[in-house]
Design an enzyme around this catalytic site. Structure first.
Site, PDB file in Angstrom:
ATOM      1  N   SER A  64      -7.711 -16.067 -13.558  1.00 52.14           N
ATOM      2  CA  SER A  64      -7.302 -16.313 -14.942  1.00 52.14           C
ATOM      3  C   SER A  64      -5.964 -15.631 -15.181  1.00 52.14           C
ATOM      4  O   SER A  64      -5.643 -14.638 -14.517  1.00 52.14           O
ATOM      5  CB  SER A  64      -8.342 -15.756 -15.919  1.00 52.14           C
ATOM      6  N   TYR A  85     -13.284  -8.571 -18.818  1.00 53.15           N
ATOM      7  CA  TYR A  85     -13.043  -9.903 -18.273  1.00 53.15           C
ATOM      8  C   TYR A  85     -11.708  -9.935 -17.531  1.00 53.15           C
ATOM      9  O   TYR A  85     -11.608 -10.443 -16.414  1.00 53.15           O
ATOM     10  CB  TYR A  85     -13.055 -10.949 -19.378  1.00 53.15           C
TER      11      TYR A  85
END
Length: 265
Positions: free
Chosen positions: A151, A164
């Site tokens: 990501s 995250y």
């Protein structure tokens, strides 16, 4: 032009690709395209219902198989992979790890123990266990391609869900280490780093209650060079490239699929 109309060397009938997180939007989109190319696809996910729905959308000549499995459980994951390999009756040529959780906490002190465990377990341990379970089969046939999904928040900090971002950064580093370790076996390991999806951006705008041009967060599409949020299909093309022989001399790299976000840093 559809991706399915493109002929990719080393990615077609006779190939077998396993996708974890196969019931998600990106997993389903990738499975549909691979099936249209004639690739046999094996989906792994926690929800039988989501896997069934993903399979229903795959109308191509390539067979789509599905098994319920938990990527944080070595026994569950190994069982699912073994079943898919048995049913496919083909050598395993590619693996894509899409199983992920993003978390909901906005600050570190708000992150519960259960959420922290899920973020690190699914995103990092899940990717590692998937690779470890698939490597023996790929080694037996002389190699293959593994794509881990990172990501943009693994590259740069942003508000919300701090673990995250840390987990995705670990996935990026894990990929490079695995590329170094598995290269002699003919196994390539790379990552893609998607940016903000349109669904998340829409929820973001609704919660903030202001027009897009008023956003100050640099991840908002109004501030990106391409001026839009990403769609699931935006990530399919880069994954197809990494799975195919077009990237036969590419390993240990990350492809940002972010509308130009990282180019602005």
């Amino acid at each position: 032009m559809s991706f399915a109309e493109v002929k990719l060397p080393g990615l077609g009938p006779g190939c077998f690709v396993i996708i974890t997180g196969g019931g998600g939007a990106l997993g389903s989109e990738l499975a549909t395209t691979l099936s249209a190319l004639g690739v046999t696809v094996g989906l792994i996910g926690r929800s039988a219902g989501a896997l069934d729905e993903a399979t229903m959308h795959c109308l191509g000549p390539g067979e789509v198989l599905a098994e319920v499995g938990d990527v944080t459980s070595r026994a569950s994951l190994t069982s699912a992979i073994t079943a898919l390999q048995r049913d496919a009756e083909l050598p395993l040529s590619g693996v894509v790890t899409m199983a992920a959780v993003s978390g909901s906490s906005q600050r570190s002190e708000e992150t519960s123990e259960a959420e922290a465990s899920a973020l690190l377990g699914v995103n990092v341990q899940g990717a590692f266990e998937t690779v470890r379970a698939c490597v023996p089969a790929m080694r037996e046939v002389g190699g293959g391609s593994i794509v881990l999904v990172g990501s943009v928040v693994g590259h740069r900090a942003r508000a919300g869900s701090p673990l995250y971002g840390a987990a995705k950064a670990a996935v990026l580093r894990l990929s490079r280490q695995l590329a170094y370790e598995l290269g002699p076996d003919g196994i390539r390991v790379n990552t893609i780093s998607p940016g903000q999806g349109s669904t998340r951006v829409a929820a973001w705008d609704a919660a903030a209650g202001a027009p897009p041009e008023d956003r100050e967060d640099p991840l908002h599409p109004s501030r990106l060079p391409l001026r839009r949020g990403g769609e699931a299909r935006d990530s399919v093309g880069p994954v197809l490239f990494l799975l195919s022989d077009l990237s036969g001399y590419v390993t240990g790299v990350d492809i940002p699929v972010d509308g130009g976000l990282l180019a602005t840093l």
